[in-house]
Design a protein around this motif. Structure first.
Motif, PDB file in Angstrom:
ATOM      1  N   PRO A  22       0.827  -1.213   0.000  1.00  0.00           N
ATOM      2  CA  PRO A  22       0.000   0.000   0.000  1.00  0.00           C
ATOM      3  C   PRO A  22       0.857   1.258   0.000  1.00  0.00           C
ATOM      4  O   PRO A  22       2.067   1.228   0.254  1.00  0.00           O
ATOM      5  N   CYS A  23       0.213   2.378  -0.251  1.00  0.00           N
ATOM      6  CA  CYS A  23       0.859   3.684  -0.284  1.00  0.00           C
ATOM      7  C   CYS A  23       1.597   3.967   1.030  1.00  0.00           C
ATOM      8  O   CYS A  23       1.073   3.706   2.120  1.00  0.00           O
ATOM      9  N   PHE A  24       2.819   4.487   0.925  1.00  0.00           N
ATOM     10  CA  PHE A  24       3.650   4.926   2.046  1.00  0.00           C
ATOM     11  C   PHE A  24       4.081   3.785   2.965  1.00  0.00           C
ATOM     12  O   PHE A  24       4.458   4.025   4.119  1.00  0.00           O
ATOM     13  N   THR A  25       4.031   2.545   2.480  1.00  0.00           N
ATOM     14  CA  THR A  25       4.550   1.432   3.275  1.00  0.00           C
ATOM     15  C   THR A  25       5.852   0.940   2.658  1.00  0.00           C
ATOM     16  O   THR A  25       6.385   1.521   1.732  1.00  0.00           O
ATOM     17  N   GLY A  26       6.345  -0.168   3.165  1.00  0.00           N
ATOM     18  CA  GLY A  26       7.647  -0.703   2.802  1.00  0.00           C
ATOM     19  C   GLY A  26       8.462  -0.866   4.068  1.00  0.00           C
ATOM     20  O   GLY A  26       7.994  -0.587   5.177  1.00  0.00           O
ATOM     21  N   GLU A  27       9.675  -1.334   3.904  1.00  0.00           N
ATOM     22  CA  GLU A  27      10.576  -1.386   5.061  1.00  0.00           C
ATOM     23  C   GLU A  27      11.127   0.027   5.259  1.00  0.00           C
ATOM     24  O   GLU A  27      11.816   0.567   4.390  1.00  0.00           O
TER      25      GLU A  27
END
Length: 362
Positions: A22-27
């Motif tokens: 989703p938007c603005f996620t990640g590690e």
């Protein structure tokens, strides 16, 4: 019945597994005392060290300092706000859609130059950005950075960089492919001068800048494809393409076939609208600022799920963008065409290009 492609909050750390972020996620990592967050969207673990894709968000900050890489090739694609990028003795202020390519040995730095800037970067090779199974050491971002759990990026880190950052950078320079150039004189960004509207066709020291919506454009069915970097500009290592399409042209282009690339991974980041991606029978609808990873060897296709959709495709090698430019024809406009300008693509040309471009269609 098809299943949904898994939606995760960070890359899974293993290859051969498709996923959506989703938007603005990640590690999420932040460099101490900076006002930005790096979001690892795809790492060397997912691509067998072929490449990595990193999203960065931040606010006004100082330049990070001149440096170069012996092997790593950086790219900067501005999505929101503005970003200053230096490459040797050239510097430009990038706005949304502007692009910069920085090959190895090019002395460069960047600076976030607006209240909220978002940009996406691709790094070759992929083991540089984080810990990977093939390079079992703590790599650059995890080495100098700190985990971040806020909504966007830190704004109140008042610690001294000489205490919490500089020692890490010195150690990183000794261990990783990031060589500081401390004696290079600072200078400001220069005006765009009209030379930034073509692709150079080669990979050479100094790189290049490309203005938004400029450069060559092709139409394949109802899909508009614009290369930002091809294998020629990356020494055969990667490509970046911008795609514009519409569900009103469904059945006339990209969505009509399932593609399998034996060696090429694809990363799709949607900018506007909705895109449906089908991978080995599983599917996902990807929205604005969302990312999906398509591993090599998987059979897949994508199509616009909204009246208008714009998205970027990153790949090691030429990938689907190269296929589209090969079977498409030159096109004047930068936007999705009206129905009268759309023709189905040349299926024979598509089949004839399979061996050369390293894919098969179902």
């Amino acid at each position: 019945m098809s299943r949904s492609i898994p939606t995760l909050s960070a890359p899974p750390g293993k290859s051969s597994a498709p996923y959506k972020l989703p938007c603005f996620t990640g590690e999420l990592w932040t460099i101490p005392t900076s006002k930005s967050t790096m979001r690892l969207l795809v790492t060397g673990n997912e691509t067998n060290n072929a490449f990595a894709v990193i999203g960065t968000g931040g606010t006004f900050d100082s330049p990070i300092g001149f440096h170069y890489h012996r092997e790593a090739h950086d790219v900067f694609l501005c999505i929101k706000g503005s970003l200053n990028v230096w490459a040797n003795d050239v510097a430009r202020t990038l706005g949304p859609g502007d692009f910069a390519s920085v090959p190895p040995a090019t002395v460069h730095q960047y600076q976030i130059a607006s209240s909220h800037t978002e940009f996406v970067g691709l790094v070759i090779p992929g083991g540089w950005e984080a810990f990977t199974s093939l390079t079992p050491v703590l790599q650059f971002f995890r080495f100098v950075g700190e985990p971040f759990d806020g909504p966007l990026f830190p704004t109140h880190d008042e610690r001294s960089p000489y205490e919490v950052l500089i020692p890490k950078l010195i150690a990183a320079a000794e261990n990783f492919d990031m060589i500081p150039v401390r004696d290079k004189q600072s200078f400001g960004p220069q005006p765009w001068d009209g030379t930034e509207s073509t692709l150079p066709g080669v990979c050479e020291n100094g790189g290049y800048f490309l203005k938004a919506d400029s450069g060559p454009k092709f139409i394949a069915g109802g899909t508009i494809v614009r290369p930002l970097a091809t294998r020629k500009e990356s020494g055969g290592k990667f490509s970046v393409y911008c795609i514009d399409s519409s569900k009103l042209h469904h059945g006339k282009g990209l969505e009509g076939e399932m593609f399998t690339f034996e060696k090429t991974h694809h990363v799709i980041q949607v900018l506007e609208g909705l895109v449906r991606v089908v991978i080995d029978g599983d599917d996902a609808v990807v929205g604005s600022m969302e990312t999906i990873f398509v591993p090599a060897t998987k059979s897949w296709r994508c199509e616009a799920e909204s009246v208008y959709a714009k998205y970027y495709i990153f790949a090691n090698g030429g990938g689907i963008g190269e296929v589209l430019t090969t079977v498409g024809r030159s096109f004047e406009w930068s936007v999705v065409p009206e129905a009268a300008d759309v023709a189905t693509w040349d299926y024979k040309a598509l089949k004839d290009s399979e061996l050369e471009l390293g894919f098969v269609i179902a």
